[in-house]
Design a protein around this motif. Structure first.
Motif, short mmCIF file in Angstrom:
data_model
loop_
_atom_site.label_atom_id
_atom_site.label_comp_id
_atom_site.label_asym_id
_atom_site.label_seq_id
_atom_site.Cartn_x
_atom_site.Cartn_y
_atom_site.Cartn_z
N ALA A 6 -66.55 -98.05 19.45
CA ALA A 6 -66.56 -96.59 19.60
C ALA A 6 -66.63 -96.26 21.08
CB ALA A 6 -67.74 -95.97 18.88
N VAL A 7 -65.91 -95.23 21.48
CA VAL A 7 -66.04 -94.67 22.83
C VAL A 7 -67.08 -93.57 22.74
CG1 VAL A 7 -64.89 -93.38 24.66
CG2 VAL A 7 -63.66 -95.22 23.47
N VAL A 8 -68.14 -93.70 23.53
CA VAL A 8 -69.21 -92.70 23.54
C VAL A 8 -69.16 -91.95 24.87
CG1 VAL A 8 -71.70 -92.31 23.43
CG2 VAL A 8 -70.63 -94.06 21.97
N CYS A 9 -68.89 -90.65 24.77
CA CYS A 9 -68.80 -89.78 25.95
C CYS A 9 -70.13 -89.04 26.09
CB CYS A 9 -67.66 -88.79 25.77
SG CYS A 9 -66.06 -89.54 25.40
N VAL A 10 -70.87 -89.36 27.13
CA VAL A 10 -72.22 -88.81 27.31
C VAL A 10 -72.17 -87.56 28.19
CG1 VAL A 10 -74.53 -89.28 28.20
CG2 VAL A 10 -73.26 -91.09 27.01
N GLU A 11 -72.65 -86.47 27.62
CA GLU A 11 -72.82 -85.19 28.32
C GLU A 11 -71.54 -84.69 29.00
OE1 GLU A 11 -76.43 -85.33 30.64
OE2 GLU A 11 -77.59 -85.98 28.91
N CYS A 12 -70.41 -84.95 28.37
CA CYS A 12 -69.13 -84.44 28.87
C CYS A 12 -68.94 -83.04 28.27
CB CYS A 12 -67.99 -85.38 28.50
SG CYS A 12 -68.10 -86.98 29.30
N GLN A 13 -69.74 -82.13 28.75
CA GLN A 13 -69.82 -80.79 28.19
C GLN A 13 -69.81 -79.77 29.32
OE1 GLN A 13 -73.83 -82.12 26.78
NE2 GLN A 13 -74.34 -79.94 27.07
N ASP A 14 -69.52 -78.51 28.96
CA ASP A 14 -69.36 -77.48 29.97
C ASP A 14 -70.60 -77.30 30.84
OD1 ASP A 14 -67.75 -75.25 31.14
OD2 ASP A 14 -69.50 -74.12 30.47
N GLY A 15 -71.78 -77.35 30.26
CA GLY A 15 -73.00 -77.12 31.03
C GLY A 15 -73.38 -78.24 31.97
N VAL A 16 -72.66 -79.36 31.89
CA VAL A 16 -72.92 -80.49 32.79
C VAL A 16 -71.71 -80.75 33.69
CG1 VAL A 16 -73.53 -82.94 32.93
CG2 VAL A 16 -74.53 -81.51 31.13
N LEU A 17 -70.52 -80.85 33.10
CA LEU A 17 -69.32 -81.15 33.88
C LEU A 17 -68.40 -79.96 34.10
CD1 LEU A 17 -68.26 -84.64 32.47
CD2 LEU A 17 -69.64 -84.11 34.48
N GLY A 18 -68.65 -78.87 33.41
CA GLY A 18 -67.79 -77.70 33.51
C GLY A 18 -68.14 -76.80 34.68
N GLU A 19 -67.48 -75.65 34.72
CA GLU A 19 -67.68 -74.74 35.85
C GLU A 19 -69.07 -74.11 35.86
OE1 GLU A 19 -65.90 -70.48 35.08
OE2 GLU A 19 -64.38 -71.99 34.64
N HIS A 20 -69.80 -74.17 34.75
CA HIS A 20 -71.15 -73.61 34.68
C HIS A 20 -72.21 -74.70 34.69
CE1 HIS A 20 -68.51 -70.53 32.78
NE2 HIS A 20 -69.13 -69.81 33.69
N SER A 21 -71.95 -75.79 35.36
CA SER A 21 -72.86 -76.94 35.38
C SER A 21 -74.24 -76.57 35.92
CB SER A 21 -72.27 -78.06 36.23
OG SER A 21 -73.18 -79.14 36.30
N VAL A 22 -75.28 -77.04 35.22
CA VAL A 22 -76.65 -76.86 35.71
C VAL A 22 -76.97 -77.92 36.77
CG1 VAL A 22 -77.52 -75.74 33.63
CG2 VAL A 22 -77.66 -78.23 33.83
N LEU A 23 -76.07 -78.88 36.93
CA LEU A 23 -76.20 -79.91 37.95
C LEU A 23 -74.91 -79.92 38.78
CD1 LEU A 23 -77.66 -82.66 35.60
CD2 LEU A 23 -78.93 -81.41 37.36
#
Length: 192
Positions: A6-23
């Motif tokens: 399985a390919v597991v994509c960790v935290e590949c989400q808007d709030g982390v990698l998107g334009e609204h990243s908290v980091l």
């Protein structure tokens, strides 16, 4: 390798990698890896390999643990909940056939979550770990997966940390002790 992988994509989400990243520093340093994860996920799906998104869905209640990062992230993610744009998988990676397993606590996508038991139930024994970050979540997940008997593979061009040079040091000095380090192209060649 492909049948029980399985390919597991960790935290590949808007709030982390998107334009609204908290980091935002991590989001910026990780921007180049998204295209490689997209290629990897597309190749995995074509080869019949499951793609799983381990997202962070925001905290429920007080943070578990005493890590200083919680003091910063808890207020920034307080309104994250199912359906919030920040918890959504980045659009270019989202696919109807993928499995999304959000967590609502902890710094690791594997610690006391259903990720590893679900993968085991799907007869998966090899995890291709992608996403962010090499600072915390990925080393913790790799170690926990190894403890649970999974083989871990890390494509170096589909993971990131911040600063980028630190991520490279983690790959060279920590992740190589927990996983087989490879590249997106090498995995895609294996799966063809």
């Amino acid at each position: 390798m492909a049948v029980r992988t399985a390919v597991v994509c960790v935290e590949c989400q808007d709030g982390v990698l998107g334009e609204h990243s908290v980091l935002p520093a991590l989001g910026s340093d990780a921007a180049p890896l998204v295209k490689n994860i997209v290629r990897l996920a597309d190749g995995a799906r074509a080869a019949g390999i499951r793609v799983v998104h381990a997202t962070f869905g925001g905290l429920l209640g007080a943070p578990t643990g005493t890590a200083p990062i919680w003091r910063r992230l808890a207020p920034a993610t307080a309104d994250w909940a199912p359906g919030h744009p920040a918890v959504a998988v980045v659009p270019e990676l989202s696919h109807a056939d993928d499995l999304v397993l959000p967590r609502r606590h902890g710094l690791s996508p594997t610690w006391r979550t259903e990720l590893l038991p679900v993968l085991r139930g799907l007869d998966i024994d090899t995890i291709v770990l992608t996403g962010v970050s090499l600072n915390l979540a990925l080393p913790m997940a790799a170690a926990e997966a190894c403890h649970d008997g999974f083989t871990v593979v890390v494509p170096r061009d589909a993971v990131a940390g911040t600063p980028a040079a630190y991520g490279e040091a983690v790959l060279a000095n920590t992740m190589r002790m927990l996983a087989r380090i490879t590249t997106t192209d090498e995995l895609l060649d294996d799966w063809r």
